[in-house]
Scaffold this motif. Structure first.
Motif, PDB file in Angstrom:
ATOM      1  N   GLY A   3       2.962  -0.154 -16.553  1.00 19.88           N
ATOM      2  CA  GLY A   3       3.756   0.374 -15.456  1.00 19.88           C
ATOM      3  C   GLY A   3       3.930   1.881 -15.526  1.00 19.88           C
ATOM      4  N   HIS A   4       4.653   2.417 -14.539  1.00 20.30           N
ATOM      5  CA  HIS A   4       4.872   3.869 -14.476  1.00 20.30           C
ATOM      6  C   HIS A   4       5.701   4.366 -15.649  1.00 20.30           C
ATOM      7  N   TYR A   7       0.192  -9.283  -4.085  1.00 23.97           N
ATOM      8  CA  TYR A   7       0.045  -7.844  -4.287  1.00 23.97           C
ATOM      9  C   TYR A   7       1.382  -7.143  -4.524  1.00 23.97           C
ATOM     10  N   GLU A   8       2.496  -7.794  -4.156  1.00 25.92           N
ATOM     11  CA  GLU A   8       3.815  -7.181  -4.328  1.00 25.92           C
ATOM     12  C   GLU A   8       4.499  -7.620  -5.621  1.00 25.92           C
ATOM     13  N   GLN A  67       4.978  -7.878  -9.875  1.00 25.06           N
ATOM     14  CA  GLN A  67       5.046  -6.805 -10.871  1.00 25.06           C
ATOM     15  C   GLN A  67       3.650  -6.297 -11.214  1.00 25.06           C
ATOM     16  N   GLN A 108       2.270  -4.166  -8.378  1.00 23.08           N
ATOM     17  CA  GLN A 108       2.872  -2.840  -8.320  1.00 23.08           C
ATOM     18  C   GLN A 108       2.355  -1.953  -9.446  1.00 23.08           C
ATOM     19  N   GLU A 109       2.187  -2.546 -10.632  1.00 27.59           N
ATOM     20  CA  GLU A 109       1.686  -1.754 -11.753  1.00 27.59           C
ATOM     21  C   GLU A 109       0.236  -1.337 -11.535  1.00 27.59           C
ATOM     22  N   ALA A 117      -1.125  -0.832  -8.672  1.00 28.79           N
ATOM     23  CA  ALA A 117      -1.130   0.184  -7.618  1.00 28.79           C
ATOM     24  C   ALA A 117      -0.903   1.572  -8.209  1.00 28.79           C
ATOM     25  N   GLN A 165      10.445 -11.220  -7.836  1.00 24.35           N
ATOM     26  CA  GLN A 165      11.761 -10.802  -7.370  1.00 24.35           C
ATOM     27  C   GLN A 165      12.836 -11.761  -7.878  1.00 24.35           C
ATOM     28  N   ASN A 171       0.174  -9.997   2.001  1.00 22.51           N
ATOM     29  CA  ASN A 171       0.470  -9.437   0.677  1.00 22.51           C
ATOM     30  C   ASN A 171      -0.106 -10.293  -0.452  1.00 22.51           C
TER      31      ASN A 171
END
Length: 214
Positions: A56-57, A82-83, A85, A88-89, A91, A145, A173
């Motif tokens: 992750g970021h 695609y949404e 964890q 998102q990582e 992406a 989520q 998604n």
């Protein structure tokens, strides 16, 4: 005896097979295909299960188990939200690692590379092959989520099931990812912990194969 003590005493001697440069394929994809075929033929539990590692970021790595759904010269494919964890990582950092562990065969395969999304057509085609409950589930689950309870998922699945009946379209998604390998490692357990370990590294249009110390 404590659990920690028991763990310290666990031992296994790996003696099923060997992996030599002479007997292995020069192309790692062919080597992988051979081992995957042998895992399936050997009825290894879930031979298609692989651990996916992303970062992750915040630079914290995370892992989860996903299922391989395609493998060819273009790369290794799996499908997900695609949404989530992992979505998102990826992406934010489109590099990942995969690992297969076929315990019964005393083998591990590690794969690293850049990740890209599959085409919409590929995602549509695979989605259409899924069981109806799985297609509805892709709509019902806001993957990764926080939810207050399982009842939320059940109610959401019922809602989308009533809305789409037998023909749910692919959620926008949800779709595929493809990891394009630039590094492979094949590990075969051997006696006395002197395991066989071959690494393949991309070099132009070919691969460099090297033996690593275990």
């Amino acid at each position: 005896m404590t659990t920690s003590d028991r763990l310290a005493e666990l031992r296994k001697s790996y003696e099923r097979a060997e992996l030599s440069e002479e007997a292995s394929h020069a192309d790692p994809l062919q080597q992988f295909d051979q081992w995957l075929t042998e895992a399936i033929a050997g009825e290894v539990p879930e031979p298609n299960a692989m651990t996916l590692a992303t970062v992750g970021h915040d630079l914290r790595p995370s892992t989860r188990v996903v299922l391989i759904k395609g493998c060819d010269a273009r790369g290794i494919v799996w499908y997900t939200n695609y949404e989530s964890q992992k979505g998102q990582e990826l992406a934010g950092n489109p590099y990942a690692a995969l690992q297969f562990h076929w315990v019964e065969l005393e083998r591990v395969v590690r794969i690293e590379g850049r990740v890209e999304k599959t085409s919409a057509a590929e995602s549509d085609a695979y989605y259409a092959t899924r069981p109806l409950d799985s297609r509805i589930g892709a709509w019902a689950s806001p993957q990764s989520q926080v939810i207050p309870g399982r009842a939320v998922l059940v109610a959401s699945a019922a809602k989308f099931g009533a809305q789409f009946l037998l023909n749910p379209p692919r959620p926008p998604n949800w779709g595929g990812y493809r990891l394009v390998p630039d590094r492979w490692q094949f590990w075969q357990g051997r006696r006395s912990r002197l395991h066989d370990r071959l690494r393949y590294t991309r070099a132009g249009d070919g691969w460099v194969r090297e033996r690593l110390a275990p």
